[in-house]
Design a protein around this motif. Sequence first.
Motif, PDB file in Angstrom:
ATOM      1  N   ALA A 266       0.773  -1.246  -0.046  1.00  0.00           N
ATOM      2  CA  ALA A 266       0.135   0.063  -0.019  1.00  0.00           C
ATOM      3  C   ALA A 266       0.964   1.259  -0.028  1.00  0.00           C
ATOM      4  N   ASP A 267       0.425   2.246  -0.790  1.00  0.00           N
ATOM      5  CA  ASP A 267       1.259   3.230  -0.759  1.00  0.00           C
ATOM      6  C   ASP A 267       0.683   4.788  -0.459  1.00  0.00           C
ATOM      7  N   ALA A 268       1.161   5.877  -1.114  1.00  0.00           N
ATOM      8  CA  ALA A 268       0.419   7.006  -0.850  1.00  0.00           C
ATOM      9  C   ALA A 268      -0.587   7.360  -1.420  1.00  0.00           C
ATOM     10  N   ASN A 269      -0.762   6.806  -2.753  1.00  0.00           N
ATOM     11  CA  ASN A 269      -2.160   6.847  -3.301  1.00  0.00           C
ATOM     12  C   ASN A 269      -3.303   6.151  -2.770  1.00  0.00           C
ATOM     13  N   ASP A 270      -2.939   5.194  -2.087  1.00  0.00           N
ATOM     14  CA  ASP A 270      -3.880   4.259  -1.460  1.00  0.00           C
ATOM     15  C   ASP A 270      -4.534   5.165  -0.303  1.00  0.00           C
ATOM     16  N   VAL A 271      -3.383   5.841   0.281  1.00  0.00           N
ATOM     17  CA  VAL A 271      -3.972   6.704   1.706  1.00  0.00           C
ATOM     18  C   VAL A 271      -4.635   7.959   1.009  1.00  0.00           C
ATOM     19  N   LEU A 272      -4.140   8.596   0.076  1.00  0.00           N
ATOM     20  CA  LEU A 272      -5.036   9.601  -0.545  1.00  0.00           C
ATOM     21  C   LEU A 272      -6.338   9.394  -0.916  1.00  0.00           C
ATOM     22  N   LEU A 273      -6.624   8.137  -1.523  1.00  0.00           N
ATOM     23  CA  LEU A 273      -8.007   7.784  -2.149  1.00  0.00           C
ATOM     24  C   LEU A 273      -8.834   7.535  -0.687  1.00  0.00           C
ATOM     25  N   LEU A 274      -8.271   6.916   0.245  1.00  0.00           N
ATOM     26  CA  LEU A 274      -9.262   6.701   1.634  1.00  0.00           C
ATOM     27  C   LEU A 274      -9.320   7.992   2.167  1.00  0.00           C
ATOM     28  N   SER A 275      -8.588   8.759   2.132  1.00  0.00           N
ATOM     29  CA  SER A 275      -8.987  10.068   2.648  1.00  0.00           C
ATOM     30  C   SER A 275      -9.928  10.864   2.211  1.00  0.00           C
ATOM     31  N   THR A 276     -10.569  10.604   0.911  1.00  0.00           N
ATOM     32  CA  THR A 276     -11.320  11.472   0.410  1.00  0.00           C
ATOM     33  C   THR A 276     -12.712  11.824   1.042  1.00  0.00           C
ATOM     34  N   PRO A 277     -13.185  11.091   1.674  1.00  0.00           N
ATOM     35  CA  PRO A 277     -14.429  11.310   2.597  1.00  0.00           C
ATOM     36  C   PRO A 277     -14.127  12.146   3.346  1.00  0.00           C
ATOM     37  N   ILE A 278     -12.977  12.066   4.127  1.00  0.00           N
ATOM     38  CA  ILE A 278     -12.349  12.992   5.427  1.00  0.00           C
ATOM     39  C   ILE A 278     -12.071  14.343   4.879  1.00  0.00           C
ATOM     40  N   ILE A 279     -11.113  14.172   3.730  1.00  0.00           N
ATOM     41  CA  ILE A 279     -10.670  15.510   3.397  1.00  0.00           C
ATOM     42  C   ILE A 279     -11.485  16.420   2.481  1.00  0.00           C
ATOM     43  N   SER A 280     -11.742  15.742   1.285  1.00  0.00           N
ATOM     44  CA  SER A 280     -12.415  16.332   0.159  1.00  0.00           C
ATOM     45  C   SER A 280     -13.407  15.335  -0.539  1.00  0.00           C
ATOM     46  N   PRO A 281     -14.610  15.373  -0.119  1.00  0.00           N
ATOM     47  CA  PRO A 281     -15.640  14.261  -0.764  1.00  0.00           C
ATOM     48  C   PRO A 281     -15.838  14.560  -2.076  1.00  0.00           C
ATOM     49  N   GLU A 282     -15.625  15.697  -2.612  1.00  0.00           N
ATOM     50  CA  GLU A 282     -15.995  16.107  -4.090  1.00  0.00           C
ATOM     51  C   GLU A 282     -14.779  15.847  -4.945  1.00  0.00           C
ATOM     52  N   LEU A 283     -13.623  15.315  -4.297  1.00  0.00           N
ATOM     53  CA  LEU A 283     -12.472  15.637  -5.096  1.00  0.00           C
ATOM     54  C   LEU A 283     -11.565  14.441  -4.603  1.00  0.00           C
ATOM     55  N   CYS A 284     -10.980  13.548  -5.609  1.00  0.00           N
ATOM     56  CA  CYS A 284     -10.053  12.403  -5.413  1.00  0.00           C
ATOM     57  C   CYS A 284      -8.745  12.947  -5.865  1.00  0.00           C
ATOM     58  N   VAL A 285      -7.724  12.616  -4.950  1.00  0.00           N
ATOM     59  CA  VAL A 285      -6.395  13.213  -5.541  1.00  0.00           C
ATOM     60  C   VAL A 285      -5.653  12.221  -5.408  1.00  0.00           C
ATOM     61  N   SER A 286      -4.527  12.046  -6.664  1.00  0.00           N
ATOM     62  CA  SER A 286      -3.657  10.961  -6.556  1.00  0.00           C
ATOM     63  C   SER A 286      -2.517  11.690  -7.258  1.00  0.00           C
ATOM     64  N   ILE A 287      -1.116  10.763  -7.165  1.00  0.00           N
ATOM     65  CA  ILE A 287      -0.088  11.078  -7.633  1.00  0.00           C
ATOM     66  C   ILE A 287       0.394  10.168  -9.032  1.00  0.00           C
ATOM     67  N   GLY A 288       0.570  10.957  -9.868  1.00  0.00           N
ATOM     68  CA  GLY A 288       0.995  10.180 -11.288  1.00  0.00           C
ATOM     69  C   GLY A 288       2.212   9.407 -11.155  1.00  0.00           C
ATOM     70  N   ALA A 289       2.534   8.683 -12.235  1.00  0.00           N
ATOM     71  CA  ALA A 289       3.913   8.071 -12.418  1.00  0.00           C
ATOM     72  C   ALA A 289       5.049   9.152 -12.391  1.00  0.00           C
ATOM     73  N   ASP A 290       4.569  10.199 -12.898  1.00  0.00           N
ATOM     74  CA  ASP A 290       5.836  11.238 -13.086  1.00  0.00           C
ATOM     75  C   ASP A 290       5.848  12.282 -11.841  1.00  0.00           C
ATOM     76  N   GLY A 291       5.193  11.663 -10.793  1.00  0.00           N
ATOM     77  CA  GLY A 291       5.439  12.622  -9.768  1.00  0.00           C
ATOM     78  C   GLY A 291       4.327  13.778  -9.490  1.00  0.00           C
ATOM     79  N   SER A 292       3.588  13.942 -10.452  1.00  0.00           N
ATOM     80  CA  SER A 292       2.696  15.041 -10.480  1.00  0.00           C
ATOM     81  C   SER A 292       1.190  15.019  -9.694  1.00  0.00           C
TER      82      SER A 292
END
Length: 657
Positions: A266-292
């Motif tokens: 499990a990596d940072a993207n998994d944590v960011l995804l699971l944070s969606t209802p806590i942090i930003s229920p209308e916006l899901c955030v992830s980090i791409g393969a290029d770090g963006s």
Amino acid sequence: MLLASSLACALMCVAHAQTTAQDARRDAKQQGAQKKADKNAEAGAARARREVTQAVAALQESAELARAFDDVYESVRTQAEAADALWPFDQQAARSILRRAWEAANAPGAEDHVEGFGTSEDPREDALDALTTARGYVVKTALRHDTRMADALMREFERELVKRSTDAETQAEKTPAQPDARSDDAASNGRERTLSRAGWQRLFIARQLVEEGDFKHAAEAVAPLVAEGPSLPLLKFILDLRARDERDADALYLRLLERTLGDASADANDVLLLSTPIISPELCVSIGADGSADFTTLHYENEEAKLAAQALPARARLAFYSAAAAMLLRTHAQRGGKDSGSDEAAALYFAVGRLLPFFEHEAAQFAPALNARLVSLAAEIEAGRRESLKTKMDVSDLAPKNPVDPLAFPLEEVSRASDSAGRDFARLSVVARAARLGLWERARSFTEQIEDAQARRAARLVVAIRQVANISRSFDDEEPDAFERAASFVRAADVPTEVRALGLAQAAEMAAHTKHRVRADALFAEAASAAAGADRGAQRTAALALVTLSAARSGGVRLWELLPAFVRAAGETEGLRYGEMLLEFNVNAFDRSLWVSAPDAPVSLGEVFAEAARLDSARTLAEARAFKDEEMRAVALLASARAVLEKNALAVGAHAR
């Protein structure tokens, strides 16, 4: 003195006798009323039992008819729906129907007997997609009624899906690489998890169950997807489910947290995804393969659903913070020796920085360690990338700050047009869009800006069609003569006769709603006459369907003249077997087509019969059996039977075994 006492005693006896007689009469009246009520209740119960028996027979009849359908998809779907409704009354028969449907969907060569959905340019792949959906209907029905059968079917289903995926991969190796066509729900970058083909089908089935109000089985259907790890489609389903079933949705979310915490990869993207209802229920955030940083906007059915998505209870929020802290603070060895290059450092840096303010507010015990982690990660990232990520850490909403003009897109086409004809046609498109949204003043304004006379007439027709199609909303007021004013507007409108039929039917519904039964009947007769005046074929059938549906919703006697007329028209119309009906008009200009439809949503054959069956099941079933086309007959019988069973829900409980 003795005489007075005797007189008083006599008067008391008379009064007592009168009271006793009154009590007796009252008791007799009450007993009579009770007997009448009991008799009516008994008659009602007997009628309900009779209707249920008729409906059960109709379900079995529709399932038998469906076996002979030319289109295997429609055959399987109809049999699955019949089995679903039949199950409470005859489990053995329902199970047999469902098993036959499953065998039909999996029979060798079944793909050669499916019309397809148009999901693929390859006809065989298109047919296989349809069969996959058909199998999903069978599995969904089994999930609702027989767990053991559902498990067995799902195992078969998943084996077939895995085989199909393997075949596709083998074929891909033999052909040149093509751009990856991914679902809208899938992630836009290569680092985020998505679902397996079998997982997508489970999710599709679960969404259907949610739409049908069966939240418990929807949660059960999707539960195995937790083993595939956190993915955006799964999380979105959980958040949508919360608006209807908080307990099961929260249980799924907690299980997903637990599973992710136990996954060393499990990596940072998994944590960011699971944070969606806590942090930003209308916006899901992830980090791409290029770090963006990549952002995906989440849409909800309504404001209530959006609020439910972010209203996780304290227990779930604390569980998230605990799991997230553990994952973000893992060492290289604890992450299973996973590469700790600059891209991963950037992802962790972004995740820690984005979540840290929320930790400090709700789970401060983890904040010191996470602060130290943030400083350490910052040292591993070049300054330019670090600053770029930092500017995006607090983004929680991509919605524009100012309202967006709903006509913005077609208006851009007007400005881009290179000649007068192009501008006029673009303006015609603006008028059509404005009329569909009920922006009447803007629709009329843009109509007058059209230079070509023919195109201007087309625009006026578009506005008139849409106004008549929405007449009940336009005259939705408390005035007692609203229906009369609506009818007068419809009669004066310059619209095709089938549109006039739709408008008059709405006015008739308004009259019936305000208890003007005589006027409602007269307006329905006028609407029926207008519908009959339309050209034979799809337009006349759609007009009759719309008028018949209005009559059924109003409970008017005119229904029993309209329903046979609709059956005759439908039987004469090609290509209507399962289709949804609406009025369509090509208001072409400059040799270019622009289609306008009414009403906003099409009406189906099943919808018409379901509404009629709630009024009189026997007459409706008789009309359903009048269809010469077996497919139409099966659809009408199935819809009628299900509506009857819903209406007699209490009797259903007594009848079912």
